[in-house]
Design an enzyme around this catalytic site. Structure first.
Site, mmCIF file in Angstrom:
data_model
loop_
_atom_site.group_PDB
_atom_site.id
_atom_site.type_symbol
_atom_site.label_atom_id
_atom_site.label_comp_id
_atom_site.label_asym_id
_atom_site.label_seq_id
_atom_site.Cartn_x
_atom_site.Cartn_y
_atom_site.Cartn_z
ATOM 1 C CG ASP A 1 -2.163 1.046 0.768
ATOM 2 O OD1 ASP A 1 -1.768 1.730 0.105
ATOM 3 O OD2 ASP A 1 -3.375 0.754 1.685
ATOM 4 C CD GLU B 1 -19.505 6.342 5.071
ATOM 5 O OE1 GLU B 1 -19.118 5.607 5.745
ATOM 6 O OE2 GLU B 1 -20.083 6.344 3.897
#
Length: 876
Positions: free
Chosen positions: A274, A622
């Site tokens: 990542d 979010e």
């Protein structure tokens, strides 16, 4: 002579592009020869590289190797629900959680297929335009996100297929097969299963968090979807997660990377970290002293790409210091070039059918139609008391209220592309009812507050050097340093860019900054509120004094400053802005705040025949590692799952009118709505449904589409139902282990018609480690055509083993005309009937298994008609 004649015949058959083919002896190097195997070509190519060249290929932005004719390539691209962050217009499908609500693997397969075609068209177009090698135009997509949505507070759960490992595995498999294609030689695109493997928040702690999970939970919950995609779907790539697992960073985990992924599952594809995860080894987890040690360890654990940083550049030093061998570097580089060769990047266009994909597929009619279909399929009818829905189309007046009613940001979710047209709920309703019905709209509130900024057009009050507008200076760095690459006059400050989109000239919309300067002349005494909204950071200066500072990562963050004004006085405004990664946006607005009187609003719309309230939450609140200063939200996650109080208060006022209220809820996660579930007669969960969200919402509200979406997550009643967020134990989580009563259960979803189940056929006995076939007849016993999601659950108790309350093991979405019946058959694989022991091993054990088949879980706690049939099989 024969060879030359053969080549000429091939050229005629394959087209002019085939003339790039040459006789074997004419190739400078064997790796250029398409007649050789990929393995032989890769081995030859890698053997010709220096150590420094090999290491450079292990960064996400791999540079060109000009001496060998190897072009540059950036591995970083996204296609979560349509090609994302590209500078070109694309089709945008519902957010992943919405696609999961379709419970339709066929639809997901086609969505991935269409998205891969659009991705190919973009890749081809980028080559034509000389933009190859840039980010977000490649063919390696870091999707799907198959983490388990174990806790509704996680902001990135919207990117997943929900809380169930089986549903996630089946949808993920369909996605991978659709994206990668069915060609026996070339991949259409390369999928990547992420984030491997025990990763699901909290977002603010992801770079330092150490996840712990029992072997049982690891193999029962966190690994099944990854195993399915790696072993069966043959996914091309895997992305390892930021956090640590049992004390080791995931990208350097003995258990996850070496033991399971490479050894047990025999994964031969590539692994990327990542982005910035390698830096976490030595900067945040503190498990390694420096970049060289961290990089060497990550590569020895099979992590082939360092994304986002240049930590892997230290691999040259690591090899010289004996921390890692060049042979291990070779293994990673070979895996990487194997992917590029399989994508046809080094072969003539005429040999690779996908390389011939035209730009006309972008936003083509079939793709847009499928985006609408999936939006329709994703709608979940949570409640429909007294047949409030569908609404009549000949109503005289409809009131459409709420913060998501006309919010194009919400419907696009995150990790999204940009379509040519976005239909919001408001526009969808207007389009549906036409001119004969009056549609009144009020935003009424923000998501969390009853105070709104009433905007004022100040464009005529802005000048710079005597000219209307704003001076804009753009810098090719994030620090406003050096000379600007461009200076121009703009009418105002209002920009939205996709990452990789051109800002001006050759400057792209990432890792850049801008300074906007203008003189604002007040027209009256009093005050005006200046609101700035930006992604990533900004600061506002008024007459040289800083009044707003959000110079930290602040996605979709808005701040305001109240400026006292004197008539005809001029104020110098300077807005400085920077963008790192992701979408870029900056806006300067002006107006005055006013609090909405809910009772007065209700009085204004009480003559409406129906009131549609469109609320919920939004990707503005979010998402991934965000800075959000709103009550109930932190770092992209949620601190409470309760619907913000201001929205409930508004719906209470609307209900007091006595008119039917329909609550259309947009969200990427489960929201607790206890008051609404008890008091609002009709509730539709609309997720973030993509470019055609508003059309799909209107189709459901007015009965042109009979909803059949199902919840891929449990909707709990309150925060008290949730274990601590950071606890990765599955006890008490998801429908499989939650022993309480949910508000709306996993698999729940209503219809405008009814279905009955009978003629369940299950063998009374069977052998362990053998498949089992189950069939049932489903009948549309109602008055409308409709779709049903047939769900099969198993439940068992086995002495000495932990087992879930129940587990989904089969699902099919079928369409039935009214009165029509259909027999649905499920074939359960032997692994679907195993139990997991304490060591994480799947065991085939004898015993009795209860099968439940219906349109929901067998104990659905809703008022819908119970329609589950059950049977038992004894395995011997």
């Amino acid at each position: 002579m024969k060879a030359t004649l053969l080549f000429l015949v091939m050229a005629v058959l394959l087209g002019t592009a085939a003339f790039t083919l040459r006789q074997e002896e004419d190739y400078d190097y064997p790796f250029q020869n398409p007649s050789l195997s990929f393995e032989a070509r890769v081995n030859d190519l890698v053997s010709r590289l220096t150590l420094e060249e090999k290491v450079a290929q292990m960064l996400n932005a791999a540079p060109a190797i000009e001496r060998l004719g190897i072009p540059s390539y950036d591995w970083w691209n996204e296609v979560l629900h349509g090609v994302a962050r590209t500078p070109y217009k694309v089709t945008v499908y519902p957010q992943a959680i919405g696609m999961a609500a379709t419970f339709d693997t066929t639809s997901l397969y086609h969505m991935a297929d269409f998205s891969a075609l659009e991705g190919r068209a973009i890749y081809n177009k980028a080559i034509e335009e000389g933009k190859s090698g840039q980010r977000y135009v490649g063919l390696t997509y870091w999707t799907p996100n198959i983490n388990i949505f174990r806790d509704p507070r996680w902001g990135r759960g919207q990117e997943t297929y929900g809380e169930d490992p089986f549903l996630t595995a089946m949808l993920g498999r369909a996605f991978v097969r659709g994206l990668q294609g069915e060609d026996p030689k070339y991949m259409k695109a390369a999928a990547c299963a992420k984030h491997y493997a025990v990763h699901s928040g909290p977002e603010p702690e992801r770079h330092v968090f150490n996840a712990t999970a029992s072997n049982y939970d690891l193999w029962d919950t966190y690994l099944p979807a990854f195993e399915e995609l790696v072993v069966n779907a043959k996914v091309a790539g895997v992305m390892c997660a930021y956090n640590a697992f049992r004390g080791q960073p995931c990208c350097g985990s003995d258990i996850l990377m070496n033991d399971i992924l490479r050894n047990q599952w025999q994964f031969t594809g590539y692994v990327t970290s990542d982005c910035w995860a390698i830096d976490d080894f030595f900067k945040n987890h503190k498990t390694h002293p420096d970049a060289a040690s961290a990089s060497a360890d990550a590569v020895m654990h099979g992590t082939d790409i360092d994304c986002g940083t240049d930590a892997y550049k230290s691999l040259v030093q690591a090899v010289k210091e004996g921390k890692i061998t060049e042979r291990q570097i070779d293994l990673s580089v070979k895996r990487l070039f194997t992917i590029r060769f399989k994508l046809g990047m080094f072969d003539p266009v005429a040999m690779v059918k996908y390389a011939q994909t035209p730009a006309s597929v972008l936003e083509s009619a079939p793709h847009k139609a499928h985006a609408l279909k999936m939006a329709q399929q994703s709608m979940v009818l949570l409640k429909n008391e007294k047949n409030t829905l569908p609404l009549r189309k000949n109503l005289k007046k409809i009131a459409v209220i709420g913060p998501n009613a006309d919010n194009p940001i919400a419907v696009l979710g995150n990790y999204n592309g940009t379509p040519s047209e976005i239909v919001t709920a408001l526009q969808g309703i207007r389009n549906k009812v036409g001119s004969n019905t009056e549609v009144v709209y009020e935003r009424a509130s923000t998501f969390t507050k009853d105070t709104l900024l009433a905007y004022t057009d100040i464009s005529k009050q802005l000048t710079f050097n005597g000219k209307p507008g704003v001076q804009a200076e753009y810098f090719n760095n994030k620090e406003l340093q050096g000379q600007p690459v461009a200076v121009r006059q703009e009418p105002g400050i209002s920009h939205n860019w996709q990452e990789g989109e051109t800002v001006i000239g050759s400057m792209k919309a990432y890792n850049f900054s801008a300074r906007y300067t203008t003189d604002f002349t007040a027209t009256s005494n009093g005050s005006i509120t200046l609101e700035v909204e930006g992604d990533d950071g900004y600061r506002l200066l008024v007459d040289g004094k800083e009044q707003l500072n959000a110079w930290t990562r602040n996605r979709w963050g808005a701040r305001s400053y109240k400026l006292p004004t004197q008539q005809n006085k001029t104020y110098r405004l300077v807005l400085e802005y920077y963008q790192g990664e992701g979408k870029a946006s900056v806006h300067l607005r002006a107006g005055n705040f006013a609090r909405t009187d809910f009772k007065a609003l209700a009085n204004r719309v009480k003559d409406a025949d129906a009131i549609v309230y469109v609320g919920g939450i939004s990707p503005q609140l979010e998402g991934e590692e965000m800075k959000v200063d709103e009550p109930g939200f932190a770092g992209g996650d949620r601190t409470t799952i309760l619907l913000p109080k201001v929205q409930t208060d508004l719906m209470k006022a609307l209900k007091a009118t006595g008119k039917p209220v329909v609550f259309v809820m947009m969200t990427g996660s489960a929201i607790a709505i206890p008051w609404e579930a008890e008091n609002v007669p009709a509730i539709v969960n609309a997720w973030y449904a993509g470019q055609s969200a508003g059309t799909a919402i209107a189709d459901v509200l007015f009965g042109d589409y009979n909803p059949a979406g199902r919840l891929p997550v449990t909707f709990y009643k309150s925060d008290q139902d949730l274990p601590p967020f950071g606890d990765y134990t599955m006890e008490g989580r998801t429908y499989k282990y939650f022993k309480g009563q949910p508000l709306y259960g996993f698999g729940h979803g209503l219809s405008y018609t009814t279905f009955t189940y009978d003629q369940l056929k299950i063998p009374t006995s069977g052998k362990v480690n053998s498949p089992v076939t189950v069939s049932v007849r489903v009948t549309n016993s109602g008055k409308m055509d409709g779709e049903e999601v047939v769900q099969l659950y198993t439940s068992r108790q086995a002495a000495g083993f932990k087992t879930p309350i129940r587990a989904l093991k089969g699902f099919q979405r079928i369409a039935l005309k009214k009165g029509e019946s259909k027999v649905v058959t499920f074939t359960l694989r032997p692994q679907d009937l195993t139990v997991i022991d304490e060591s994480g091993n799947a065991r085939h054990v004898p015993g009795t298994i209860l099968f439940s088949v219906g349109g929901s879980q067998p104990d659905a706690s809703t008022k819908k008609i119970k329609k589950t049939v059950e049977g038992v099989i004894a395995l011997n």
